[in-house]
Every structure is written in structure tokens, then in C-alpha cells.
Scaffold this active site. Structure first.
Site, PDB file in Angstrom:
ATOM      1  N   ASP A   1      41.525  78.804  48.132  1.00  0.00           N
ATOM      2  CA  ASP A   1      40.178  78.651  47.673  1.00  0.00           C
ATOM      3  C   ASP A   1      40.129  77.321  47.617  1.00  0.00           C
ATOM      4  O   ASP A   1      40.898  76.594  47.385  1.00  0.00           O
ATOM      5  CB  ASP A   1      39.754  79.387  46.387  1.00  0.00           C
ATOM      6  CG  ASP A   1      39.546  80.797  46.283  1.00  0.00           C
ATOM      7  OD1 ASP A   1      39.868  81.236  47.421  1.00  0.00           O
ATOM      8  OD2 ASP A   1      39.178  81.535  45.334  1.00  0.00           O
TER       9      ASP A   1
ATOM     10  N   HIS B   1      45.339  78.135  46.123  1.00  0.00           N
ATOM     11  CA  HIS B   1      44.336  77.239  46.414  1.00  0.00           C
ATOM     12  C   HIS B   1      45.172  75.906  47.168  1.00  0.00           C
ATOM     13  O   HIS B   1      45.860  75.430  47.042  1.00  0.00           O
ATOM     14  CB  HIS B   1      43.931  76.618  44.886  1.00  0.00           C
ATOM     15  CG  HIS B   1      43.251  77.572  44.028  1.00  0.00           C
ATOM     16  ND1 HIS B   1      43.695  78.316  43.258  1.00  0.00           N
ATOM     17  CD2 HIS B   1      42.107  77.453  43.695  1.00  0.00           C
ATOM     18  CE1 HIS B   1      43.015  79.081  42.517  1.00  0.00           C
ATOM     19  NE2 HIS B   1      42.087  78.756  42.983  1.00  0.00           N
TER      20      HIS B   1
HETATM   21 ZN   LIG Z   1      37.473  78.222  43.328  1.00  0.00          ZN
END
Ligand SMILES: [Zn+2]
Length: 246
Positions: A49, A203
Site C-alpha cells: 500500500d 507498504h
Molecule cells: Zn494506506
């Protein structure tokens, strides 16, 4: 008074539970979301993400290519606008990109109009960068997948996403990598939660600004793929997982 206290207690518990369910990655109260396959399946989905992010997304793409592993990236629209070249590189490498809103707000506190705007602005950013959409006949690599920022959702958010043709994707394994701990810590957190068929949240960027240091996530990814490939696990994209197990 006892009755009232009891009612109040129950209500508080219900509100707390509802609040928890609105953020819990595997909670299903607020509408069904995909969080992984049945336990024991020898497939894992790496999801990243908050990208695109220079240079860490590039380094991650190198690691994934070296292991011949596919992943799914939930991109922030405003970053895609800044660096469409990185979004294109992700797609060119055979990975899947999905919608992570335009500015990464907590959608549970946004109006319906704002939610709609966030999702469609991100989609436009992806279409401008990559071209085409999942609804067109072209073989575009923009998926119809959507991941709510912070995992925050409520029935209205999921309804709007579905109206826009988006499929909400959560996760069941959390890497806790957003504070950039050492790679070993990320690996330990992930390894403890793996039970097969998992969707792993990591991430490659940071939602506050582009440039967040994700070198430890990249390193952890390298080690995790090596470990689980040696245990005969396959790394799949979310669409691959959904297609094989409808
Ligand atoms: Zn996010």
C-alpha cells in the site's frame, strides 16, 4: 438503575464492537470483503500500500523480479499523478495495481460525495498513467480492486465502492511495517500470522508524503519470498487468488 447501567453497558459494548469492526481487517459485519483463502492453501498474496514511492518501489520491483513473484499494489492517486512512470513500471512488470483513494483519508468520516470523489479521482489518476480501465475491452492492468485507507470502512463506503465497480480487498496478515522497524521484526510479525492462503499487508510507500523509507520492507520481502518458496508456496496476485477460488 441497574437496568439502565446494564443497557448502557450493552450499548457501549456494541458501539465499541462496531468501531472495531469498521477497522478490523477481517471483520465482516459491514459487508463481505476478501481477506484470504481457506487456511492451509499453499498460496500467498503480497500486497503493498501507499505507493508509488521513489526509490523503494523500484527496489521492491527488483526483488520481486529476482524471485519471479507477482504482487498487488494499492496506489494513492495523488502519488500516481506525481510519478506515473513508477505506476507504469509496476504494471509492466506484470503486477496488479488497485485503488487506494486519491489522498488517503479515513473514509469512515467522509460523506458519500467525498468517498465517491476519492475513489473516482484515484481511478482517473491510474487511467491517465496506465491507460484504459478494467471495464473496457482493452487488456489494461488497472484492476477493479480497492483497499480502504487504514482499513476503515462502513456499509456506505463499501456500497459506493461496489456502485463504482470496485471490489474491496482487506488482508489477514499485517506486517506492521508502517513505522519502518528492522526487516527481522517485519519478518517475525508476518511469519507468526501465516497459516496458508493469506493476504499479507505491507507498504512500499507512506501516506503522509512520498519518500518514506521502506528499505526494511524491501529486505523483509526478499527473505519472506525465499522462505515460503522453499516451503512450496506460490506467490499470487489478488485476481489470481480470486479466480482460482471464487
Ligand atoms: Zn494506506
Amino acid at each position: 438503575m441497574i437496568g439502565l447501567a446494564l443497557v448502557t453497558g450493552v450499548t457501549t459494548a456494541a458501539i465499541t464492537a462496531a468501531g472495531y469492526q469498521s477497522m478490523a481487517p477481517t471483520g465482516q459485519w459491514f459487508g463481505r470483503t476478501f481477506t484470504g483463502l481457506p487456511r492451509g492453501i499453499k498460496q500467498l498474496a503480497l500486497t503493498y500500500d501507499d505507493g508509488p514511492n521513489d526509490p523503494h518501489t523500484f527496489h521492491l520491483l527488483d526483488v520481486l523480479a529476482r524471485h519471479d513473484a507477482q504482487a498487488t499494489f494499492f496506489l494513492i492517486g495523488r502519488y500516481v499523478q506525481q510519478r506515473p512512470d513508477i505506476a507504469r513500471d509496476i504494471v509492466k512488470a506484470g503486477h496488479i495495481v488497485g485503488n487506494h483513494t486519491f489522498t488517503h483519508p479515513l473514509l469512515t468520516f467522509k460523506s458519500a460525495a467525498e468517498v465517491r470523489q476519492e475513489l473516482s479521482d484515484c481511478r482517473s489518476g491510474l487511467e491517465d498513467a496506465i491507460g484504459g480501465s478494467s471495464n473496457s475491452a482493452s487488456s489494461s492492468s488497472i484492476s477493479n480492486l480497492f483497499r480502504p485507507p487504514f482499513g476503515g470502512r462502513r456499509p456506505g463506503v463499501l456500497r459506493i465502492a461496489r456502485q463504482l465497480g470496485l471490489v474491496p480487498i482487506m488482508w489477514n496478515v499485517t506486517g506492521f511495517d508502517w513505522t519502518a522497524p528492522p526487516a527481522e521484526v517485519i519478518e517475525q510479525k508476518v511469519t507468526k500470522q501465516i497459516r496458508g492462503g493469506d493476504v499479507i499487508l505491507l507498504h512500499d510507500g507512506g501516506h503522509k508524503e512520498m519518500g518514506a523509507d521502506r528499505s526494511q520492507t524491501v529486505l523483509a520481502t526478499d527473505h519472506l519470498i525465499a522462505k515460503y518458496k522453499s516451503e512450496a508456496c506460490e506467490f499470487k496476485t489478488i485476481p489470481q487468488m480470486l479466480a482460482a477460488n471464487p
